[in-house]
Design an enzyme around this catalytic site. Structure first.
Site, mmCIF file in Angstrom:
data_model
loop_
_atom_site.group_PDB
_atom_site.id
_atom_site.type_symbol
_atom_site.label_atom_id
_atom_site.label_comp_id
_atom_site.label_asym_id
_atom_site.label_seq_id
_atom_site.Cartn_x
_atom_site.Cartn_y
_atom_site.Cartn_z
ATOM 1 N N HIS A 99 35.341 -23.520 19.621
ATOM 2 C CA HIS A 99 36.544 -23.211 20.480
ATOM 3 C C HIS A 99 36.389 -24.523 21.505
ATOM 4 O O HIS A 99 35.708 -24.945 22.757
ATOM 5 C CB HIS A 99 36.631 -21.659 20.992
ATOM 6 C CG HIS A 99 35.511 -21.356 21.789
ATOM 7 N ND1 HIS A 99 34.036 -21.436 21.494
ATOM 8 C CD2 HIS A 99 35.363 -21.382 23.234
ATOM 9 C CE1 HIS A 99 33.711 -21.273 22.766
ATOM 10 N NE2 HIS A 99 33.743 -21.270 23.682
ATOM 11 N N ASP A 101 38.124 -23.010 25.720
ATOM 12 C CA ASP A 101 38.201 -21.830 25.747
ATOM 13 C C ASP A 101 39.648 -20.994 26.672
ATOM 14 O O ASP A 101 39.906 -21.592 26.626
ATOM 15 C CB ASP A 101 36.801 -21.736 27.183
ATOM 16 C CG ASP A 101 35.715 -21.885 27.582
ATOM 17 O OD1 ASP A 101 35.052 -21.425 26.771
ATOM 18 O OD2 ASP A 101 34.873 -22.921 28.477
ATOM 19 N N HIS A 253 33.613 -26.616 22.557
ATOM 20 C CA HIS A 253 32.170 -26.487 22.716
ATOM 21 C C HIS A 253 31.556 -25.446 21.959
ATOM 22 O O HIS A 253 32.293 -24.192 21.035
ATOM 23 C CB HIS A 253 31.900 -26.169 24.111
ATOM 24 C CG HIS A 253 32.701 -25.378 24.357
ATOM 25 N ND1 HIS A 253 33.922 -25.776 25.083
ATOM 26 C CD2 HIS A 253 32.027 -24.052 24.880
ATOM 27 C CE1 HIS A 253 33.920 -24.207 25.652
ATOM 28 N NE2 HIS A 253 33.344 -22.923 25.013
ATOM 29 N N ARG A 268 28.859 -18.921 34.887
ATOM 30 C CA ARG A 268 29.719 -20.401 35.085
ATOM 31 C C ARG A 268 31.066 -20.157 35.595
ATOM 32 O O ARG A 268 31.432 -19.669 36.150
ATOM 33 C CB ARG A 268 30.466 -20.800 33.999
ATOM 34 C CG ARG A 268 31.638 -21.419 32.990
ATOM 35 C CD ARG A 268 31.345 -21.705 31.346
ATOM 36 N NE ARG A 268 32.407 -20.601 31.050
ATOM 37 C CZ ARG A 268 33.144 -20.733 29.847
ATOM 38 N NH1 ARG A 268 33.359 -21.184 29.152
ATOM 39 N NH2 ARG A 268 34.293 -19.772 30.015
HETATM 40 FE FE LIG Z 1 33.112 -21.046 25.385
#
Ligand SMILES: [Fe+2]
Length: 279
Positions: A99, A101, A253, A268
């Site tokens: 995907h 994000d 990713h 993150r």
């Molecule tokens: Fe992600």
């Protein structure tokens, strides 16, 4: 301060950067890192010493931290994202598919900066693929066809299930209404390099608009296969302190579910935001 060393992971995607302390890097070193990101799409820095504060300070050197659209809807402010799993908090059974994000929103982040707090004893790698390499691998005739099309992205059933496990039903209904899905070009132009890339993903892209459903299904299968082709993919084994920085406009990713019941924690920040633009 000396120049960092850049060691490519594959000739298509990924590079390890050595000789750079993210808590204390010069503007020149940051410029080298940003150039390396454009060239390699995801970069890895081993053994960094960042806490949440230093992580945020480093992220702010790239631009404004942008919260996930759900966090923005609920709280408004950017906060650190935490990915945590252990024996009591097992990762999703199906793992996390390829995907971009939150491609189900009108904008996506520019850059994601992810650091390992606890690395699992086994597995738990993250993988990235190069969406421009996937584009270049298509025949010119198919590229031409796709460059005029858009595709529908939405959060999907898995998202709704995850939300329902975490928050009251009314709030989930509110979020599903707030994010009903969005159309993005199938082939996008990178905002800095101008390189065309395949901007669909199995996580959130449901259908290609303007073609028959059976045609959409076949086209998406071809594109998902091109994106995940081993020639366009790199994989990173986490150790505590490691940092990965990736370009959301150049990559997809995914995180395979191959480390349960071991503990893994990643944190993150995502920085910047832009609408995907047609080629
Ligand atoms: Fe992600």
């Amino acid at each position: 301060m000396s120049d960092p060393e850049i060691i490519a992971t594959t000739s298509s995607i990924g590079a390890e950067i050595r000789g750079l302390d993210l808590a204390d890097c010069s503007d020149d070193q940051l410029a080298v890192l940003q150039w390396a990101l454009l060239e390699h799409h995801v970069v890895f820095l081993r053994g960094q010493q960042l806490d949440d504060e230093a992580h945020e300070a480093f992220a702010r050197r790239w631009g404004d931290p942008i919260p996930n659209p759900i966090v923005a809807h609920l709280r408004g402010a950017a906060t650190i994202g935490v990915v945590y799993n252990d024996a009591e908090h097992l990762p999703d059974r199906d793992g996390e598919g390829w995907h971009t994000d939150h491609s189900w929103a009108s904008y996506i982040p520019d850059v994601a900066i992810l650091r390992s707090v606890t690395a699992p004893a086994v597995g738990g790698d993250t993988m990235w693929c190069n969406i421009a390499a996937a584009h270049d691998a298509l025949s010119p005739a198919l590229r031409d066809l796709l460059s005029g099309l858009t595709a529908r992205h939405d959060p999907g059933e898995r998202f709704a299930l995850e939300m329902r496990a975490r928050m009251p039903a009314e709030l989930v209904d509110e979020l599903l209404l707030a994010f009903p899905g969005v159309d993005h070009p199938v082939i996008t132009r990178h905002p800095v390099t101008g390189r065309p890339g395949v901007f669909v993903n199995p996580g959130y892209t449901r259908v290609i608009n303007g073609v028959h459903p059976a045609e959409s299904e076949v086209l998406l299968r071809i594109l998902f296969d091109a994106l995940a082709h081993p020639d366009h993919v790199c994989r990173f084994r986490w150790q505590e302190g490691d940092v990965a920085i990736w370009d959301e406009h150049a990559t997809l990713h995914r995180g395979p579910n191959d480390f349960a019941p071991h503990r893994r924690e990643l944190r993150r920040f995502t920085v910047g935001a832009a609408e995907p633009v047609a080629v």
